[in-house]
Scaffold this active site. Structure first.
Site, PDB file in Angstrom:
ATOM      1  N   ARG A 236       0.824  -1.152  -0.571  1.00 45.30           N
ATOM      2  CA  ARG A 236      -0.118  -0.019   0.167  1.00 45.30           C
ATOM      3  C   ARG A 236       0.127   1.814   0.092  1.00 45.30           C
ATOM      4  O   ARG A 236       2.097   1.212   0.806  1.00 45.30           O
ATOM      5  CB  ARG A 236      -0.936  -0.145   1.033  1.00 45.30           C
ATOM      6  CG  ARG A 236      -2.496  -1.313   1.239  1.00 45.30           C
ATOM      7  CD  ARG A 236      -3.197  -0.295   0.289  1.00 45.30           C
ATOM      8  NE  ARG A 236      -4.364  -1.015   0.306  1.00 45.30           N
ATOM      9  CZ  ARG A 236      -4.676  -2.842  -0.407  1.00 45.30           C
ATOM     10  NH1 ARG A 236      -3.373  -2.502  -1.981  1.00 45.30           N
ATOM     11  NH2 ARG A 236      -5.368  -3.056  -0.537  1.00 45.30           N
ATOM     12  N   GLU A 265      -2.505   7.892  -5.012  1.00 49.67           N
ATOM     13  CA  GLU A 265      -2.583   7.111  -6.146  1.00 49.67           C
ATOM     14  C   GLU A 265      -4.388   7.453  -6.850  1.00 49.67           C
ATOM     15  O   GLU A 265      -4.559   6.420  -7.871  1.00 49.67           O
ATOM     16  CB  GLU A 265      -2.475   5.164  -5.912  1.00 49.67           C
ATOM     17  CG  GLU A 265      -3.132   4.826  -5.375  1.00 49.67           C
ATOM     18  CD  GLU A 265      -2.505   3.419  -5.719  1.00 49.67           C
ATOM     19  OE1 GLU A 265      -1.840   2.685  -5.304  1.00 49.67           O
ATOM     20  OE2 GLU A 265      -3.439   2.124  -5.091  1.00 49.67           O
ATOM     21  N   HIS A 297      -0.777  -0.684  -9.953  1.00 46.98           N
ATOM     22  CA  HIS A 297      -1.730  -1.091  -9.397  1.00 46.98           C
ATOM     23  C   HIS A 297      -1.535  -2.302  -9.825  1.00 46.98           C
ATOM     24  O   HIS A 297      -2.770  -2.506  -9.909  1.00 46.98           O
ATOM     25  CB  HIS A 297      -2.300  -0.235  -7.943  1.00 46.98           C
ATOM     26  CG  HIS A 297      -2.530  -1.324  -6.986  1.00 46.98           C
ATOM     27  ND1 HIS A 297      -3.211  -0.413  -5.392  1.00 46.98           N
ATOM     28  CD2 HIS A 297      -3.074  -2.217  -6.761  1.00 46.98           C
ATOM     29  CE1 HIS A 297      -3.515  -1.216  -4.458  1.00 46.98           C
ATOM     30  NE2 HIS A 297      -3.914  -2.520  -5.068  1.00 46.98           N
TER      31      HIS A 297
HETATM   32  P1  NAD Z   1      -1.747 -11.143   5.092  1.00 45.73           P
HETATM   33  O1  NAD Z   1      -2.894 -10.056   6.144  1.00 45.73           O
HETATM   34  O2  NAD Z   1      -1.932 -12.463   4.256  1.00 45.73           O
HETATM   35  O3  NAD Z   1      -0.148 -10.515   5.832  1.00 45.73           O
HETATM   36  C1  NAD Z   1      -0.049  -9.410   6.110  1.00 45.73           C
HETATM   37  C2  NAD Z   1       1.370 -10.049   6.935  1.00 45.73           C
HETATM   38  O4  NAD Z   1       1.856  -8.265   7.512  1.00 45.73           O
HETATM   39  C3  NAD Z   1       1.413 -10.574   8.240  1.00 45.73           C
HETATM   40  O5  NAD Z   1       1.719 -11.753   8.688  1.00 45.73           O
HETATM   41  C4  NAD Z   1       0.931  -9.765   9.654  1.00 45.73           C
HETATM   42  O6  NAD Z   1       0.952 -10.228  10.436  1.00 45.73           O
HETATM   43  C5  NAD Z   1       2.221  -8.666   9.158  1.00 45.73           C
HETATM   44  N1  NAD Z   1       1.979  -7.449  10.141  1.00 45.73           N
HETATM   45  C6  NAD Z   1       0.972  -6.772  10.204  1.00 45.73           C
HETATM   46  N2  NAD Z   1       2.026  -5.796  10.734  1.00 45.73           N
HETATM   47  C7  NAD Z   1       3.111  -5.429  10.660  1.00 45.73           C
HETATM   48  C8  NAD Z   1       3.987  -4.439  10.887  1.00 45.73           C
HETATM   49  N3  NAD Z   1       4.282  -3.338  11.229  1.00 45.73           N
HETATM   50  N4  NAD Z   1       5.047  -4.853  10.152  1.00 45.73           N
HETATM   51  C9  NAD Z   1       5.106  -6.043   9.830  1.00 45.73           C
HETATM   52  N5  NAD Z   1       4.548  -7.130   8.932  1.00 45.73           N
HETATM   53  C10 NAD Z   1       3.426  -6.701   9.403  1.00 45.73           C
HETATM   54  O7  NAD Z   1      -1.946  -9.745   3.761  1.00 45.73           O
HETATM   55  P2  NAD Z   1      -1.439 -10.164   2.260  1.00 45.73           P
HETATM   56  O8  NAD Z   1      -2.139 -11.280   1.496  1.00 45.73           O
HETATM   57  O9  NAD Z   1       0.089 -11.303   2.446  1.00 45.73           O
HETATM   58  O10 NAD Z   1      -1.592  -8.933   1.267  1.00 45.73           O
HETATM   59  C11 NAD Z   1      -0.546  -7.882   2.627  1.00 45.73           C
HETATM   60  C12 NAD Z   1      -0.668  -7.009   2.015  1.00 45.73           C
HETATM   61  O11 NAD Z   1      -0.466  -6.984   0.040  1.00 45.73           O
HETATM   62  C13 NAD Z   1      -2.045  -6.275   1.570  1.00 45.73           C
HETATM   63  O12 NAD Z   1      -2.494  -6.010   3.025  1.00 45.73           O
HETATM   64  C14 NAD Z   1      -2.518  -5.946   1.171  1.00 45.73           C
HETATM   65  O13 NAD Z   1      -2.327  -3.885   1.083  1.00 45.73           O
HETATM   66  C15 NAD Z   1      -1.668  -5.677  -0.619  1.00 45.73           C
HETATM   67  N6  NAD Z   1      -2.533  -5.972  -1.655  1.00 45.73           N
HETATM   68  C16 NAD Z   1      -1.482  -5.281  -2.712  1.00 45.73           C
HETATM   69  C17 NAD Z   1      -2.045  -5.723  -4.192  1.00 45.73           C
HETATM   70  C18 NAD Z   1      -1.702  -4.802  -4.952  1.00 45.73           C
HETATM   71  O14 NAD Z   1      -2.265  -5.199  -6.243  1.00 45.73           O
HETATM   72  N7  NAD Z   1      -0.549  -4.151  -5.075  1.00 45.73           N
HETATM   73  C19 NAD Z   1      -2.686  -6.694  -3.925  1.00 45.73           C
HETATM   74  C20 NAD Z   1      -3.250  -7.893  -2.971  1.00 45.73           C
HETATM   75  C21 NAD Z   1      -2.771  -6.901  -1.583  1.00 45.73           C
END
Ligand code: NAD
Length: 336
Positions: A236, A265, A297
């Protein structure tokens, strides 16, 4: 079940219509191409639900306008929900559901694609060759093998990134407040964030955007990074303070940056603005660096991911129609 789909593009229509046709609950879908906000909320008249995406405004004012029109559910067709006021939704008795997981491989593979393309200057090299310029000056990269890569957030996506990079022979570090044994089993060593920033040649962000992680990488954090390091953010935009990022690039503290997300964005991405003037000076400055690579994105944008997003979204709407729970409903954070 009548649902209005905001920010709808041709691909949303295709995959959502396919999923609706496969459902045994009747779904009536209205597609509008504009974003959801207070001005476009009236279009939701006579709909039971809205379907929204990452840059739609799902704030309290918008939810109130939707509830006034009889809308009782919001189906987010994405994983992140930082743009939704969950307290307001709960107060208004609205269900908010999302798509917690859909091909994390799509995002993980795009992350690694950015890493490789940036390191080996692929966009620049391809543009040069097309121009008949076969010089290699300015295209020098490094072997990823044995480089230290830091994964911030080892959930679904971060873990797959770690697994792919293990195949490249990288030395992996991770920071996550909730470490995972499965990730440790990949040979990843968990360290605190400062150690990760100080030690790693490449830092890749995969944690959610929350009040705690807003500007996780700010001017101070860039100072603590290994000089010349690469930063990749496909998570994000709000995780990174963009003006501070420009400072770190100008000073040379950061070696290179790949972004698939940007904090502001919402006014840019998913639109064809090639005939207009971009008035975001921070974004325009980022585009001027030869060592910055930006995609708009698109990390999620694979056929597998879109099919899974559409199927879960239609499942979420079916659950609302039947007064059932799908299990993907969002509730306000405790104490929030
Ligand atoms: P997820 O919930 O499976 O994993 C997120 C991880 O981040 C968890 O293990 C959590 O413990 C950890 N976390 C929480 N707070 C933290 C911190 N302060 N420091 C470090 N780690 C921390 O989520 P995911 O499915 O792996 O997705 C991750 C992120 O990717 C989503 O939150 C979303 O914002 C982003 N995303 C982007 C796209 C894109 O098209 N660019 C698509 C999907 C998701």
């Amino acid at each position: 079940m009548r649902t209005i789909v905001y920010s709808a593009r041709s691909y949303d229509r295709r995959f959502l219509e396919e999923a609706a046709a496969a459902s045994d609950e009747p779904h009536e879908l209205t597609f509008v191409d504009h974003n959801l906000d207070v001005h476009s909320a009236p279009a939701a008249d006579e709909h039971d639900a809205v379907c929204a995406f990452v840059n739609d405004d799902v704030s309290a004012a918008v939810l109130e306008a939707l509830a006034d029109r009889g809308v009782r559910a919001v189906a987010m067709r994405c994983a992140g929900f930082n743009n939704v006021d969950l307290d307001a939704a709960a107060r208004l008795g609205m269900t908010v559901a999302r798509v917690p997981a859909y091909s994390p491989y799509a995002v993980a593979e795009h992350t690694v694609a950015l890493m490789l393309a940036l390191n080996r200057r692929i966009p620049r090299a391809a543009a040069r060759v097309r121009e008949g310029n076969f010089s290699l000056d300015g295209l020098l990269g490094f072997d990823l093998r044995s480089r230290r890569v830091g994964v911030v957030g080892t959930g679904r996506i971060g873990m797959i990134v770690a697994r792919i990079l293990r195949g490249f022979g990288c030395s992996l570090r991770a920071y996550d407040p909730y470490p995972s044994d499965d990730v440790r089993d990949l040979g990843v060593r968990y360290v605190d964030l400062d150690t990760l920033l100080g030690e790693c040649d490449v830092v890749t962000l995969h944690c959610p955007l929350t009040p705690d992680t807003h500007h996780l990488l700010d001017a101070d954090a860039f100072e603590r990074m290994k000089p010349g390091a690469m930063l990749v953010n496909t998570s994000r935009g709000g995780l990174v303070d963009a003006p501070a990022l420009i400072g770190a690039l100008k000073s040379g503290q950061l070696g290179s940056v790949a972004l698939d997300v940007y904090e502001e964005e919402g006014d840019l991405f998913f639109e064809d603005l090639s005939d207009t003037i971009i008035d975001d000076d921070v974004f325009a400055r980022l585009l001027t660096f030869p060592n910055v690579l930006i995609t708009a994105h698109q990390a999620f944008f694979t056929a597998e991911a879109l099919r899974a997003i559409a199927s879960t979204t239609i499942g979420n709407l079916t659950a609302v129609a039947r007064g059932e729970r799908s299990g993907t409903e969002l509730t306000p954070p405790a104490g929030g």
